[in-house]
Design a protein around this motif. Structure first.
Motif, PDB file in Angstrom:
ATOM      1  N   ILE A 225      18.886  -2.539  63.864  1.00  0.00           N
ATOM      2  CA  ILE A 225      19.537  -2.040  62.642  1.00  0.00           C
ATOM      3  C   ILE A 225      19.108  -0.598  62.413  1.00  0.00           C
ATOM      4  CG2 ILE A 225      19.734  -4.320  61.581  1.00  0.00           C
ATOM      5  CD1 ILE A 225      17.234  -3.770  59.994  1.00  0.00           C
ATOM      6  N   SER A 226      19.821   0.103  61.553  1.00  0.00           N
ATOM      7  CA  SER A 226      19.528   1.513  61.313  1.00  0.00           C
ATOM      8  C   SER A 226      18.265   1.678  60.466  1.00  0.00           C
ATOM      9  CB  SER A 226      20.706   2.178  60.593  1.00  0.00           C
ATOM     10  OG  SER A 226      20.800   1.690  59.261  1.00  0.00           O
ATOM     11  N   SER A 227      17.665   2.853  60.563  1.00  0.00           N
ATOM     12  CA  SER A 227      16.476   3.152  59.754  1.00  0.00           C
ATOM     13  C   SER A 227      16.787   3.061  58.267  1.00  0.00           C
ATOM     14  CB  SER A 227      15.953   4.551  60.089  1.00  0.00           C
ATOM     15  OG  SER A 227      15.528   4.616  61.431  1.00  0.00           O
ATOM     16  N   ARG A 228      17.956   3.508  57.890  1.00  0.00           N
ATOM     17  CA  ARG A 228      18.324   3.462  56.472  1.00  0.00           C
ATOM     18  C   ARG A 228      18.429   2.018  55.985  1.00  0.00           C
ATOM     19  NH1 ARG A 228      23.187   7.175  54.504  1.00  0.00           N
ATOM     20  NH2 ARG A 228      21.605   8.688  55.196  1.00  0.00           N
ATOM     21  N   THR A 229      19.028   1.147  56.811  1.00  0.00           N
ATOM     22  CA  THR A 229      19.127  -0.269  56.431  1.00  0.00           C
ATOM     23  C   THR A 229      17.741  -0.895  56.329  1.00  0.00           C
ATOM     24  OG1 THR A 229      21.286  -0.493  57.505  1.00  0.00           O
ATOM     25  CG2 THR A 229      20.047  -2.521  57.130  1.00  0.00           C
TER      26      THR A 229
END
Length: 259
Positions: A225-229
């Motif tokens: 998953i993305s760092s922001r998520t």
């Protein structure tokens, strides 16, 4: 191996146990390379370190070590396996019934290994004390305080293993295991019916990795998953748990049996 080399292998006060284990792993790989260079000389009964590169022999050695235990066996465990865990389960159950203590630290990869997840509930019920860490870089079995069996590769589990008898190197591995045990979180109580769907929910995965000491970057890579998520999930979970720090979030999650 010289005595002055061995004296520097144990963890220093205040050191990170995962960093210590990585350093020991590098040292162990060097030892394995040295032993490969002297293959023509057969292992002697008094040798402190012995190289094992054969799957059937590895299994035989591990079985003998478990049967030789008088007090406890401490394990670092993660896939892959030489043989399915279900084929080795009966011996541990026998030793547990004989009064031998088993303490096992599992990498979170076991939650995706179906055979291991079928075995763990029965081992828990029989008395195995198990904990979880996000990253378990090596496989290791410590038998009492006299012998260690170390797996050095994540690719082919029978490819490179060391049998280590009483030495400064063994003392360092024992000390590092105890530091990792203090860092790891208790294994969730696993359902005997084999329904582990709840354990694979995204929030539980994040909490297990978080409580095991993983950074946001490691969580992102492990879960894809993305760092922001990841950051959003971590913040939401900390708020839901009323935690001020990541460590507190892990502790609260265990206390509430979220993991």
């Amino acid at each position: 191996m010289r005595d002055d080399d061995e004296a520097r292998i144990g963890p220093e006060a205040g050191s990170d146990p995962l960093d210590e284990l990585d350093a020991q792993l590098n040292r162990l790989r060097s030892v394995a390379d040295e032993l490969r260079g002297s293959r023509d000389r057969p292992a002697l009964p008094g040798d402190q370190v012995e190289l094992i590169e054969d799957g059937p022999r590895l299994l035989g050695v591990y079985e003998r070590l478990q049967r030789s235990a008088r007090q406890q066996i401490r394990v670092l465990d993660r896939p892959p396996y030489v043989t399915p865990p279900s084929e080795q389960q009966s011996l541990e159950l026998d030793r547990l019934r004989a009064g031998i203590t088993y303490r096992a630290i599992y990498g979170t990869a076991v939650f995706e290994h179906e055979d291991t997840m079928r075995v763990l509930p029965e081992l828990q019920a029989a008395g195995e004390r198990s904990r979880v860490l996000a990253q378990v870089p090596i496989k290791m079995a410590l038998v009492d305080d006299h012998t260690a069996l170390i797996g050095l590769t994540k690719r082919a589990p029978a490819e490179s293993n060391l049998l280590i008898r009483s030495s400064g190197l063994l003392d360092g591995l024992i000390a590092t295991f105890e530091m990792l045990w203090a860092l790891a979180i208790p294994m969730p109580v696993l359902p005997p019916d084999g329904d582990f769907s709840g354990l694979r929910s995204p929030d539980r995965d994040v909490l297990l990795l978080l409580a095991g000491g993983a950074t946001d970057d490691k969580i992102s890579r492990h879960l894809g998953i993305s760092s922001r998520t990841t950051q959003r999930r971590v913040r939401a979970l900390m708020e839901a748990l009323g935690a001020q720090t990541r460590f507190q979030a892990g502790v609260q999650a265990v206390r509430r049996r979220w993991i």
